[in-house]
Design an enzyme around this catalytic site. Structure first.
Site, PDB file in Angstrom:
ATOM      1  N   HIS A   1     -33.084  28.949  15.525  1.00 12.41           N
ATOM      2  CA  HIS A   1     -34.260  28.858  14.654  1.00 12.41           C
ATOM      3  C   HIS A   1     -33.961  29.183  13.191  1.00 12.41           C
ATOM      4  O   HIS A   1     -34.717  29.934  12.570  1.00 12.41           O
ATOM      5  CB  HIS A   1     -35.345  29.819  15.157  1.00 12.41           C
ATOM      6  CG  HIS A   1     -35.960  29.437  16.458  1.00 12.41           C
ATOM      7  ND1 HIS A   1     -36.869  30.243  17.125  1.00 12.41           N
ATOM      8  CD2 HIS A   1     -35.825  28.330  17.231  1.00 12.41           C
ATOM      9  CE1 HIS A   1     -37.250  29.651  18.248  1.00 12.41           C
ATOM     10  NE2 HIS A   1     -36.625  28.490  18.338  1.00 12.41           N
TER      11      HIS A   1
HETATM   12  C1  FAD Z   1     -30.737  23.630  20.959  1.00 12.39           C
HETATM   13  C2  FAD Z   1     -32.011  23.888  20.223  1.00 12.39           C
HETATM   14  C3  FAD Z   1     -33.118  24.343  20.922  1.00 12.39           C
HETATM   15  C4  FAD Z   1     -34.311  24.605  20.244  1.00 12.39           C
HETATM   16  N1  FAD Z   1     -35.432  24.893  20.954  1.00 12.39           N
HETATM   17  C5  FAD Z   1     -36.623  24.940  20.318  1.00 12.39           C
HETATM   18  C6  FAD Z   1     -37.832  24.998  21.049  1.00 12.39           C
HETATM   19  O1  FAD Z   1     -37.840  24.924  22.274  1.00 12.39           O
HETATM   20  N2  FAD Z   1     -39.000  25.094  20.353  1.00 12.39           N
HETATM   21  C7  FAD Z   1     -39.022  25.124  18.981  1.00 12.39           C
HETATM   22  O2  FAD Z   1     -40.107  25.244  18.404  1.00 12.39           O
HETATM   23  N3  FAD Z   1     -37.890  25.043  18.270  1.00 12.39           N
HETATM   24  C8  FAD Z   1     -36.702  24.896  18.901  1.00 12.39           C
HETATM   25  N4  FAD Z   1     -35.567  24.707  18.188  1.00 12.39           N
HETATM   26  C9  FAD Z   1     -35.661  24.694  16.717  1.00 12.39           C
HETATM   27  C10 FAD Z   1     -36.435  23.486  16.177  1.00 12.39           C
HETATM   28  O3  FAD Z   1     -36.139  22.335  16.919  1.00 12.39           O
HETATM   29  C11 FAD Z   1     -36.102  23.330  14.690  1.00 12.39           C
HETATM   30  O4  FAD Z   1     -36.457  24.501  13.994  1.00 12.39           O
HETATM   31  C12 FAD Z   1     -36.843  22.174  14.038  1.00 12.39           C
HETATM   32  O5  FAD Z   1     -36.634  20.989  14.767  1.00 12.39           O
HETATM   33  C13 FAD Z   1     -36.364  22.027  12.602  1.00 12.39           C
HETATM   34  O6  FAD Z   1     -36.974  20.925  12.015  1.00 12.39           O
HETATM   35  P1  FAD Z   1     -36.457  20.401  10.612  1.00 12.39           P
HETATM   36  O7  FAD Z   1     -37.282  19.210  10.269  1.00 12.39           O
HETATM   37  O8  FAD Z   1     -36.397  21.526   9.654  1.00 12.39           O
HETATM   38  O9  FAD Z   1     -34.915  19.969  10.850  1.00 12.39           O
HETATM   39  P2  FAD Z   1     -34.258  19.050  11.949  1.00 12.39           P
HETATM   40  O10 FAD Z   1     -35.211  18.688  13.016  1.00 12.39           O
HETATM   41  O11 FAD Z   1     -32.982  19.697  12.343  1.00 12.39           O
HETATM   42  O12 FAD Z   1     -33.967  17.688  11.164  1.00 12.39           O
HETATM   43  C14 FAD Z   1     -33.015  17.542  10.157  1.00 12.39           C
HETATM   44  C15 FAD Z   1     -32.523  16.095  10.216  1.00 12.39           C
HETATM   45  O13 FAD Z   1     -31.812  15.807   9.020  1.00 12.39           O
HETATM   46  C16 FAD Z   1     -30.627  15.091   9.355  1.00 12.39           C
HETATM   47  N5  FAD Z   1     -29.680  15.320   8.267  1.00 12.39           N
HETATM   48  C17 FAD Z   1     -29.107  16.503   7.922  1.00 12.39           C
HETATM   49  N6  FAD Z   1     -28.292  16.326   6.864  1.00 12.39           N
HETATM   50  C18 FAD Z   1     -28.372  15.008   6.536  1.00 12.39           C
HETATM   51  C19 FAD Z   1     -27.748  14.206   5.521  1.00 12.39           C
HETATM   52  N7  FAD Z   1     -26.894  14.721   4.627  1.00 12.39           N
HETATM   53  N8  FAD Z   1     -28.046  12.878   5.477  1.00 12.39           N
HETATM   54  C20 FAD Z   1     -28.928  12.326   6.366  1.00 12.39           C
HETATM   55  N9  FAD Z   1     -29.525  13.045   7.353  1.00 12.39           N
HETATM   56  C21 FAD Z   1     -29.248  14.366   7.427  1.00 12.39           C
HETATM   57  C22 FAD Z   1     -30.222  15.677  10.683  1.00 12.39           C
HETATM   58  O14 FAD Z   1     -29.311  14.846  11.368  1.00 12.39           O
HETATM   59  C23 FAD Z   1     -31.555  15.849  11.369  1.00 12.39           C
HETATM   60  O15 FAD Z   1     -31.936  14.678  12.064  1.00 12.39           O
HETATM   61  C24 FAD Z   1     -34.362  24.441  18.830  1.00 12.39           C
HETATM   62  C25 FAD Z   1     -33.249  23.980  18.133  1.00 12.39           C
HETATM   63  C26 FAD Z   1     -32.082  23.691  18.807  1.00 12.39           C
HETATM   64  C27 FAD Z   1     -30.906  23.172  18.035  1.00 12.39           C
END
Ligand code: FAD
Length: 533
Positions: free
Chosen positions: A469
C-alpha cells in the site's frame, strides 16, 4: 480491444494525456472521455490484461514476478534486519487493481480530517464520500450493503463461496468485543469486523479496467496505448506540453495527468527534472523545477502473519486442482473464488475510543512470503494502519532511467513497533478464543508462537512485510508547505498543465486498503479537471 484502440483516433495530439492505466488512471480516462469533444490518451507501460490469473481471485499472488508486475525491490531496511523487500506493483491495464487482493475498504472518516485540515474542504470526508459512492455498485444482499453505492462502475461483492471457518473468525471477534459491521465497511466508522467486501462480479475479479476502461474503450475519442512506457514529461516555458514515450512524443493541448502510482509518478517527475535539486544533479538530471517533496513522505502498511496449524481440513490449501479449476470456470464457485483474505477486523491498540490503528486479516490458509503454503493452517495478518515512519523514493544514481531506489523506512519511528506489538498480542488472544481454539494446534513457521517481546521484535524484523500500500510520494499540501508536491486541485506546483492523480497524492495513509481511495482520487480529479475548463 487494444490493437484497434491503439490505432484509433488522431495522430499524436490529445487534449489530455493520462499516464498509467491503474486504479486512478482508468477512472480518469473514462470520466474525461465522457465529453465527446475532447480527445484523451491513456498510456500504459504494461500490456493487455489477458492473463487468466487476473480473473481468478485466488491466483492474485501468482501474478507476482510475471509480465504484469514491476516486481520492485526496496533498499536494505535497517528496521527489518537489513532485508531488501519485494514490492510488487501492477503493470497491465487496471494497474495494481488487476493484481491486488480485491479488498474494497475505503477507510475511516477520520482519515480525511488531516487532509481537509491541510488543504481545505475539497478533501473532507463529507466531500470525498460521494465519490466512493459514485464508483460503487453493491452486488450483495440489499439488506447487508447499506453503506455502499449501487449504481457505479465497480462491483462490490461479499465473498462468493467463503470457507466455513471465516464465520468462526467473526465469532471470535465478537468474543473479544468487536462488533460485526453488517452493513459493510463503507461508512464513516469501520471499527469492528466483517467479511471482506470484494471487487468481484459473480466470483471473478472486477478491476478498474473492467469497470471503467473497457466500456469507455468503445469511444472514438479515447486512445489507449499499451506496452508504452513514458520516459518523462515534456515541460516548455513552465508548461507541460506532453510526454516522451517509447512511441515518441504524445502532445497534450490541455493537461498531462500522471497516474503512474506511488512509485511511477514521483519517478517520472524526477526524470523530468522536477524534484530535489541536489538529488537530481547527483543523478545527472538537469533540474527544471525545484520541488523537494517529490518522492518523500512515502508511507506503507506493514504486516506480519501469525500462522497456526489447523486441526480441521483446509480446502484452500488444496485449491488449485483441475476439479476446482473446472468448477470455477463453469460455475464461478469453489475455493478459486476466494481472495484468501476473507474477513477483516479494525480496532485500536489502546482499546479506547477513536479511529482504529490496527487491522487483522483472516485467511483460511497459511499465507507467508507473498504466497500460500499447501499445508493445513490458518493465518491472522496484523497490519499497522497509521505508521509514523516515513520513507523515500529517489533516482538510482547509477541508472536514473532504471527502477528508482525505494526506501520504505519501516520502523524508523519506535512508536510504530510498540503499536504493532500490541496488535500481535491481540491476534494471539484471538486464536485463543473459544471460537478459534478448537481449529488450531501449534504455531507454524515462520510464526514462532507466543514468545517474549524481544523475540517477537526479532520475528517482526525478519518476517514482517509490505501489505502493498505505498502512498504519499507526491503529497498534496497547502501553499507554503515546502514538502507539498501538488495543491488541493492536484496541480503540480511550479508547472502549468500538469497534475498527479493517484495514491501518491495522499498526505497521510488511510486506515483501510488503498485501491478504493485511489479510485476516489481518480473520480475527484476528473471533476477538478473538468471544472478547470
Ligand atoms: C499484490 C497487491 C495486492 C494488493 N491488495 C489490495 C487490496 O486487496 N485492496 C486494496 O485496496 N489495495 C490493494 N493493493 C493496493 C492497491 O491495488 C493500490 O494502492 C492501487 O491500485 C494504486 O492505484 P494507483 O492508481 O495509485 O496505481 P496503480 O494501480 O499501481 O497504477 C499505476 C499504473 O501506471 C503504470 N505506469 C507506471 N509507470 C509508468 C510509465 N512510466 N509509463 C506508463 N505507465 C506507467 C503502471 O504499469 C500501472 O498500470 C494491492 C497491491 C498489490 C501490488
Amino acid at each position: 480491444m487494444s490493437t484497434e484502440s491503439r490505432t484509433r483516433g488522431p495522430a499524436e495530439t490529445f487534449d489530455y494525456v493520462v499516464v498509467g492505466a491503474g486504479s486512478a488512471g482508468c477512472v480518469l480516462a473514462a470520466r474525461l472521455s465522457e465529453d465527446p469533444s475532447v480527445r484523451v490518451a491513456l498510456v500504459e507501460a504494461g500490456g493487455r490484461d489477458t492473463n487468466p490469473d487476473i480473473r481468478t481471485p485466488y491466483s492474485f499472488f501468482k501474478l507476482m514476478h510475471t509480465d504484469e508486475d514491476w516486481a520492485f525491490q526496496s533498499s536494505p531496511q535497517p528496521g527489518m534486519g537489513g532485508r531488501e523487500m519485494f514490492w510488487p506493483r501492477g503493470r497491465t491495464l487496471g494497474g495494481s487493481s488487476s493484481i491486488n487482493a480485491q479488498m474494497w475498504i475505503p477507510g475511516h472518516s477520520e482519515d480525511y480530517r488531516p487532509w481537509a485540515e491541510s488543504v481545505g474542504d475539497l478533501w473532507s470526508w463529507e466531500a470525498v464520500e460521494p465519490y466512493f459512492r459514485r464508483s460503487e455498485r453493491w452486488a450483495g444482499d440489499p439488506g447487508r450493503g447499506g453503506t455502499y453505492g449501487t449504481e457505479g462502475p465497480l462491483w462490490i461483492s461479499p465473498p462468493r463461496d467463503p470457507d466455513p471457518t471465516t464465520a468462526r473468525f467473526l465469532e471470535a471477534c465478537a468474543e473479544v468485543g468487536l462488533r460485526e459491521l453488517t452493513q459493510g465497511l463503507g461508512g464513516p466508522d469501520h471499527t469492528g469486523c466483517a467479511v471482506t467486501p470484494l471487487n468481484q462480479l459473480r466470483g471473478a475479479r472486477w478491476s478498474a479496467a473492467d469497470g471503467y476502461l473497457r466500456p469507455a474503450m468503445e469511444r472514438p475519442n479515447l486512445t489507449v496505448f499499451t506496452d508504452t512506457q513514458v520516459r518523462r514529461v515534456v515541460v516548455e516555458d513552465g508548461r507541460a506540453t506532453g510526454v516522451e514515450s517509447d512511441r515518441g512524443v504524445l502532445a497534450a493541448r490541455r493537461e498531462v495527468v500522471l497516474s503512474a502510482g506511488a512509485i511511477g509518478s514521483p519517478h517520472l517527475l524526477m526524470l523530468s527534472g522536477i524534484g530535489d535539486v541536489d538529488d537530481l544533479r547527483a543523478a545527472g538530471i538537469s533540474p527544471t523545477v525545484e520541488l523537494p517533496g517529490v518522492g518523500r513522505d512515502l508511507q506503507d502498511h506493514l504486516t506480519l502473519n501469525l500462522i497456526m496449524e489447523a486441526t480441521v481440513p483446509v480446502p484452500l490449501a488444496d485449491a488449485d486442482t483441475p476439479a476446482n479449476r473446472a468448477r470455477f470456470e463453469e460455475e464461478r464457485l469453489g475455493p478459486l473464488t476466494s481472495n484468501i483474505a476473507e474477513a477483516v477486523a479494525f480496532f485500536r491498540s489502546d482499546g479506547g475510543p477513536g479511529a482504529p490503528d490496527l487491522e487483522l486479516i483472516w485467511a483460511p490458509i497459511p499465507f507467508t512470503d507473498h504466497g500460500t503454503a499447501a499445508k493445513p493452517g490458518f493465518t491472522l495478518g496484523v497490519i499497522l494502519l497509521q505508521p509514523e515512519s516515513r520513507g523515500r523514493i529517489t533516482l538510482s544514481a547509477a541508472d536514473p532511467a532504471g527502477p528508482p531506489r525505494i526506501d520504505p523506512g519501516y520502523f524508523s519511528v519506535d512508536e510504530d513497533l510498540r503499536v504493532f506489538l500490541s496488535g500481535l498480542r491481540f491476534a494471539e488472544r484471538l486464536f485463543d478464543t473459544a471460537s478459534l481454539r478448537p481449529l488450531v494446534s501449534g504455531p507454524m513457521a515462520p510464526w514462532p508462537g507466543t514468545v517474549d517481546d524481544a523475540q517477537l521484535v526479532k520475528t517482526v524484523r525478519e518476517h514482517g512485510d509490505t501489505l502493498y500500500h505505498p502512498v504519499g510520494t507526491c503529497r498534496m499540501g497547502p501553499d507554503g508547505d515546502p514538502g507539498a508536491v501538488v495543491d488541493e486541485r492536484l496541480r503540480v506546483r511550479g508547472v502549468r498543465g500538469l497534475r498527479v492523480a493517484d495514491a501518491s497524492i495522499m498526505p497521510t495513509i488511510t486506515r483501510g486498503h488503498t485501491h478504493a481511495p485511489a479510485v476516489m482520487i481518480g473520480e475527484r480529479a476528473s471533476d477538478l479537471i473538468r471544472e478547470a475548463v
